[in-house]
Scaffold this active site. Structure first.
Site, PDB file in Angstrom:
ATOM      1  N   SER A 256       0.829  -1.197   0.000  1.00  0.00           N
ATOM      2  CA  SER A 256       0.000   0.000   0.000  1.00  0.00           C
ATOM      3  C   SER A 256       0.871   1.259   0.000  1.00  0.00           C
ATOM      4  O   SER A 256       1.737   1.412  -0.851  1.00  0.00           O
ATOM      5  CB  SER A 256      -0.954  -0.069   1.185  1.00  0.00           C
ATOM      6  OG  SER A 256      -2.086   0.693   0.924  1.00  0.00           O
ATOM      7  N   LYS A 260       4.265   2.003  -2.319  1.00  0.00           N
ATOM      8  CA  LYS A 260       4.750   3.194  -3.043  1.00  0.00           C
ATOM      9  C   LYS A 260       6.195   3.445  -2.586  1.00  0.00           C
ATOM     10  O   LYS A 260       7.092   3.775  -3.375  1.00  0.00           O
ATOM     11  CB  LYS A 260       3.889   4.423  -2.714  1.00  0.00           C
ATOM     12  CG  LYS A 260       2.364   4.214  -2.830  1.00  0.00           C
ATOM     13  CD  LYS A 260       1.587   5.480  -2.498  1.00  0.00           C
ATOM     14  CE  LYS A 260       0.184   5.283  -1.912  1.00  0.00           C
ATOM     15  NZ  LYS A 260      -0.802   4.570  -2.651  1.00  0.00           N
ATOM     16  N   TRP A 347      -9.955   0.246  -5.421  1.00  0.00           N
ATOM     17  CA  TRP A 347      -9.436   1.565  -5.037  1.00  0.00           C
ATOM     18  C   TRP A 347      -8.017   1.756  -5.589  1.00  0.00           C
ATOM     19  O   TRP A 347      -7.620   2.848  -5.983  1.00  0.00           O
ATOM     20  CB  TRP A 347      -9.455   1.656  -3.505  1.00  0.00           C
ATOM     21  CG  TRP A 347      -9.014   2.942  -2.910  1.00  0.00           C
ATOM     22  CD1 TRP A 347      -7.913   3.149  -2.128  1.00  0.00           C
ATOM     23  CD2 TRP A 347      -9.670   4.209  -2.998  1.00  0.00           C
ATOM     24  NE1 TRP A 347      -7.851   4.459  -1.732  1.00  0.00           N
ATOM     25  CE2 TRP A 347      -8.911   5.129  -2.254  1.00  0.00           C
ATOM     26  CE3 TRP A 347     -10.830   4.661  -3.643  1.00  0.00           C
ATOM     27  CZ2 TRP A 347      -9.263   6.483  -2.131  1.00  0.00           C
ATOM     28  CZ3 TRP A 347     -11.179   5.997  -3.520  1.00  0.00           C
ATOM     29  CH2 TRP A 347     -10.405   6.887  -2.775  1.00  0.00           C
ATOM     30  N   HIS A 397      -7.464  -5.852  -0.126  1.00  0.00           N
ATOM     31  CA  HIS A 397      -6.235  -5.072   0.070  1.00  0.00           C
ATOM     32  C   HIS A 397      -5.489  -5.607   1.293  1.00  0.00           C
ATOM     33  O   HIS A 397      -5.926  -5.386   2.427  1.00  0.00           O
ATOM     34  CB  HIS A 397      -6.688  -3.620   0.292  1.00  0.00           C
ATOM     35  CG  HIS A 397      -5.589  -2.626   0.365  1.00  0.00           C
ATOM     36  ND1 HIS A 397      -4.875  -2.228  -0.733  1.00  0.00           N
ATOM     37  CD2 HIS A 397      -5.086  -1.928   1.412  1.00  0.00           C
ATOM     38  CE1 HIS A 397      -3.997  -1.306  -0.375  1.00  0.00           C
ATOM     39  NE2 HIS A 397      -4.105  -1.116   0.927  1.00  0.00           N
TER      40      HIS A 397
HETATM   41  C1  GTR Z   1      -5.316   4.662   1.471  1.00  0.00           C
HETATM   42  C2  GTR Z   1      -4.706   5.416   0.362  1.00  0.00           C
HETATM   43  C3  GTR Z   1      -3.984   4.456  -0.534  1.00  0.00           C
HETATM   44  C4  GTR Z   1      -3.120   3.474   0.228  1.00  0.00           C
HETATM   45  C5  GTR Z   1      -3.714   3.051   1.547  1.00  0.00           C
HETATM   46  C6  GTR Z   1      -2.797   2.371   2.559  1.00  0.00           C
HETATM   47  O1  GTR Z   1      -6.106   5.438   2.247  1.00  0.00           O
HETATM   48  O2  GTR Z   1      -5.746   6.064  -0.310  1.00  0.00           O
HETATM   49  O3  GTR Z   1      -3.256   5.179  -1.495  1.00  0.00           O
HETATM   50  O4  GTR Z   1      -1.869   3.962   0.419  1.00  0.00           O
HETATM   51  O5  GTR Z   1      -4.287   4.101   2.219  1.00  0.00           O
HETATM   52  O6  GTR Z   1      -1.613   2.672   2.646  1.00  0.00           O
HETATM   53  O7  GTR Z   1      -3.314   1.563   3.307  1.00  0.00           O
END
Ligand code: GTR
Length: 419
Positions: A256, A260, A347, A397
């Site tokens: 997540s 990045k 998402w 996720h």
């Molecule tokens: C979310 C964000 C994503 C992702 C995620 C995470 O809110 O929109 O880009 O990074 O968090 O890190 O769990």
């Protein structure tokens, strides 16, 4: 409660795919802005000039430049346990700090090295919950640093509690990793910078900036992702000095926002021979020009501190950005890189994550290497790819054993390691 404290709850709701007005999940409406040209003609030219140009563009427009002059890191050995995890591994607890930068409290690193392996390849990554949340072992000290609120993970008043122990174990299947012959090195990302809009004031970025907590960040200067990525490279520095580690075989991983981060760490630091992005989404592997799920506008509103200020100027106007994420993936070339999506994680725009890998392919071709190999987004649970691995796993996720199994096999294949 301040708004930023609500963001993690919002994020969790979004990952659960609560329909949200204004967010597009219709493939026919993603837009068709052309991707910036990689302008790659030969491997030689790519290595000599184009790669550096694109790296600079990512510094200026997306993540900011990582300072290189922060001085040497001090690494203190806190403890070594030769029979950790029922004898499976040697565990080292280390504290990293920057002498001369006392405002940065430093970072606690935990390393597990499989026993009976001469020198182990190592996977390096940051965690959301701290070392005590990754490890099932009760004698790993609880992190005392700021944590994002989470009822589910038993964070109380932004602090870890005893009940947070092991809450990240499923994302860090230590037994599976160690039994595959890999070591693991990890630290809590909030040790480097607490993850909220003002967290940088108590983190590394303020500690090393001449104006400290009064710094006004300018375009091209680093954001939190840059700081976290810096931490991953410092762990690599240490691993190169540890004789039990095979430092020619270091992989970087993240999930997540930390996916990045692993991408940005991996493209900047060529010691990472395998780069793994797990569900990294917007601002990570997902193409920013596709309007699907999270967008540049949404992410820069919720998490402006992750990026360099300039990136926010592309909110609602991603097409004006001189880079897109296929160029980030291409920066890894010719090293192997793995991008993973989760089938319910719309998402993060699974197809956009795949397409960045697909469109990075021409740079791998220059090096005589194959990328994702297929032309279309593969079916669920059907991993593809040669030097650019990709899969779209069943489920939400998260990071699962399925993901790790693919990553470890991918690293083993590229590094010719026996199982
Ligand atoms: C979310 C964000 C994503 C992702 C995620 C995470 O809110 O929109 O880009 O990074 O968090 O890190 O769990």
């Amino acid at each position: 409660m301040k708004f930023f404290l609500l963001l993690p709850f919002l994020a969790a709701a979004l990952h659960a795919q609560t329909p949200r007005p204004g967010v597009n999940y219709d493939e026919s409406k993603v837009g068709n802005d052309p991707l910036p040209d990689l302008k790659a003609t030969t491997a030689e030219e790519w290595t000599r000039s184009r790669r550096g140009e694109i790296l600079r563009l990512f510094e200026q427009h997306v993540y900011g430049k990582t300072p290189t002059n922060l001085g040497p890191m001090k690494v203190e050995g806190i403890s070594t346990k030769a029979d950790a995890l029922d004898g499976l591994a040697t565990r080292k607890l280390l504290h990293f700090s920057l002498p001369g930068r006392p405002d940065w409290p430093g970072m606690d690193v935990i390393v597990y090295i499989p026993n009976h392996v001469k020198s182990a390849p190592c996977v390096v990554g940051l965690s959301f919950g701290g070392n005590h949340a990754v490890s099932p072992e009760k004698d790993v000290p609880l992190s005392t640093r700021w944590m994002r609120p989470s009822q589910e993970k038993n964070i109380v008043d932004n602090k870890a509690t005893e009940a947070t122990r092991g809450t990240e174990s499923s994302r860090w299947p230590l037994e599976l990793i160690l039994k595959s012959g890999f070591a693991v090195a990890t630290a809590y990302y909030g040790d480097i910078e607490p993850d909220h809009e003002h967290g940088w004031k108590e983190g590394l970025r303020a500690a090393v900036s001449p104006d400290g907590a009064k710094t006004v960040w300018k375009d091209g200067e680093w954001g939190a992702i840059g700081a976290w990525a810096w931490g991953l490279s410092r762990i690599a520095d240490y691993l190169q000095t540890d004789p039990q580690i095979d430092a020619r075989h270091l992989a970087v991983i993240g999930h997540s926002r930390l996916g990045k981060t692993s991408l940005w760490a991996g493209v900047q630091d060529e010691r990472f021979g395998v780069i793994i992005s797990n569900n990294s989404g917007e601002g990570g592997a997902a193409l920013m020009r596709r309007d699907f799920g999270e967008t540049t506008a949404i992410i820069t509103k919720a998490f402006p501190h992750w990026f360099t200020p300039k990136y926010t100027s592309y909110a609602g106007n991603a097409a004006a950005c001189p880079v897109d994420m296929h160029m980030l993936i291409a920066l890894a070339a010719p090293r192997p890189i793995y991008i993973a999506s989760a089938a319910e994680d719309h998402w993060a725009d699974q197809k956009g994550e795949f397409l960045s890998g697909l469109h990075a392919g021409p740079v791998y071709t220059l090096f005589g290497k194959k990328g994702v190999v297929v032309d279309a987004h593969p079916a669920i649970d059907k991993p593809v790819g040669d030097f650019i691995g990709y899969h779209n796993r069943t489920g939400k996720h998260d990071v699962t054993d399925y993901d790790w199994t693919q990553y470890l096999a991918f690293a083993r294949r590229h590094w010719n390691l026996e199982k």
